[in-house]
Scaffold this motif. Sequence first.
Motif, short mmCIF file in Angstrom:
data_model
loop_
_atom_site.label_atom_id
_atom_site.label_comp_id
_atom_site.label_asym_id
_atom_site.label_seq_id
_atom_site.Cartn_x
_atom_site.Cartn_y
_atom_site.Cartn_z
N SER A 1 0.28 134.21 83.83
CA SER A 1 -0.37 132.93 84.05
C SER A 1 0.58 131.81 83.67
O SER A 1 1.53 132.02 82.90
CB SER A 1 -1.64 132.82 83.20
OG SER A 1 -1.31 132.79 81.82
N LYS A 2 0.36 130.64 84.20
CA LYS A 2 1.19 129.48 83.85
C LYS A 2 1.10 129.20 82.35
O LYS A 2 2.10 128.83 81.71
CB LYS A 2 0.74 128.26 84.63
CG LYS A 2 1.61 127.02 84.39
CD LYS A 2 1.16 125.84 85.22
CE LYS A 2 2.08 124.64 85.02
NZ LYS A 2 2.14 124.19 83.63
N LYS A 3 -0.08 129.40 81.78
CA LYS A 3 -0.28 129.17 80.34
C LYS A 3 0.63 130.08 79.53
O LYS A 3 1.23 129.65 78.53
CB LYS A 3 -1.74 129.41 79.98
CG LYS A 3 -2.07 129.14 78.52
CD LYS A 3 -3.56 129.35 78.26
CE LYS A 3 -3.88 129.09 76.79
NZ LYS A 3 -5.33 129.32 76.51
N ASP B 1 4.29 128.80 79.87
CA ASP B 1 4.47 127.58 79.09
C ASP B 1 4.54 127.88 77.60
O ASP B 1 5.34 127.28 76.86
CB ASP B 1 3.33 126.60 79.37
CG ASP B 1 3.40 125.98 80.75
OD1 ASP B 1 4.48 126.07 81.38
OD2 ASP B 1 2.39 125.42 81.22
N GLU C 1 9.77 133.99 83.48
CA GLU C 1 8.81 134.62 84.39
C GLU C 1 9.20 136.05 84.72
O GLU C 1 8.36 136.96 84.72
CB GLU C 1 8.70 133.79 85.68
CG GLU C 1 7.97 132.47 85.50
CD GLU C 1 7.96 131.64 86.77
OE1 GLU C 1 7.18 130.67 86.85
OE2 GLU C 1 8.72 131.97 87.72
#
Length: 446
Positions: free
Chosen positions: A108-110, A113, A149
């Motif tokens: 996930s982007k979370k 980050d 990623e």
Amino acid sequence: MKFLPFFSSAFLSLSFVISAVDGAVSSSNSSNVAKEYTGIISRVNDAIITNEDLKEAVRLMELLMMTQPETSQRQKFIEEVLKEKINEQIKNQYLEKIASMQKIKWFSKKEIDATFDDVAKRYKMDAKAFEKFLANKNIKKSTVIKKIETDVAWVAYINARYRKDVNISDTEAKKAVIEIEEKMTQESFFVCRMFFPVDNKSDDKSVLSHANNILQMLKRGADFSSIARQFSKSGDAKNGGMLGWIFDGQLSDAEMKALREMSVGSYKIVRNDRGYALLLLRDKKAAGPRTYSDIKFKQVIYPFEKRPDTEGMKHLLEFISDMQKSSKNCHEFMKKAQESGVMGVSDEVAGTLENMIPEYRSVIASIRIGGMSEPIITDNGVIVVCLLSKDTKVLPIPTADEIRQRKINERLSALSERELRNLIKKASIVVKGNYSLGADYSTAKK
């Protein structure tokens, strides 16, 4: 004013880290090397790696490892970075293919980050400051994000494919706990470790060469934990390779034998039945009760814009000494240092005394709580260590769950490396002739 703690070799201000990564491939020290690397350097299946890609990857790796290789080692270092870049490409291509076929998301982007934030914290910055720092070093944030990623997705893939097949029984884990309990009072070693598996005999020479290249970086002063996070194939890589206190039987016979022969602070490459281990012996204890020391301290520093001459250094040390003598304790000294306008005080650092590099462990070990060290002269400034607290604790016995997780991580790491080697063998990889990466990275596969 923030400074890096000296649990690693790079312990001064952030400016020290910045100066350490200025000499990438395009630096004047490497001009002869740089002229050789133009245009497309490698083709990996349907993707390319350009000269600019490699130069950026070198800058990033130097930043992550907090070191810059010597001129004599630079070519080998660049080749190691290129290997990692090729491996990243191969992983990413395969992961995108699987994700597309199975309609799944690896992260996930979370999550990404949060990982970027964690990397920034290693440099005592928030995410925005770190992004600006990267830009100043000519490193795109997107490059770092793509690496994160790929790493996160690869771990997710390996767990999804193999975790169900990697089981450590309760009996095996409990037996290991009993063995540790029986050996708790024997000789023990505080160990950091990187591991490089050898899947096939034909890979032995290249894996050993890889380990030796990393050993040279460490001997030059590179930070072990930073390098372990980038290069080690062990399950403990995410912890900077730190294993903590090790007793007889917890590592291979060859590794335990080497640890008994090593001096504190030294490195050694050891061959076991699965590959090569690069060991760092932080500390060792003779047989007896098992304790360790939790400490908290701050650093007071007078930074150098230019190192003073002999007379100037004498006056500076007298100035610091007079300030120390007029202070009742370290707290008063730190207050006076801040009020001086020429000295700074670091953030509080908490850690384990045994995990510090030997020269600084001996400094802190000699300070009473609330006391100060003698001034420590470095190339970048003068440091005084102020010990805030020291708490001696009994070393806990690992739980069955902790042992189970370590063994699972070790097996998953071995499977991860095997999976990557298989993908490399199936890939079409063409590398420019200037680089000596070995057969796996220089011939096109049909």
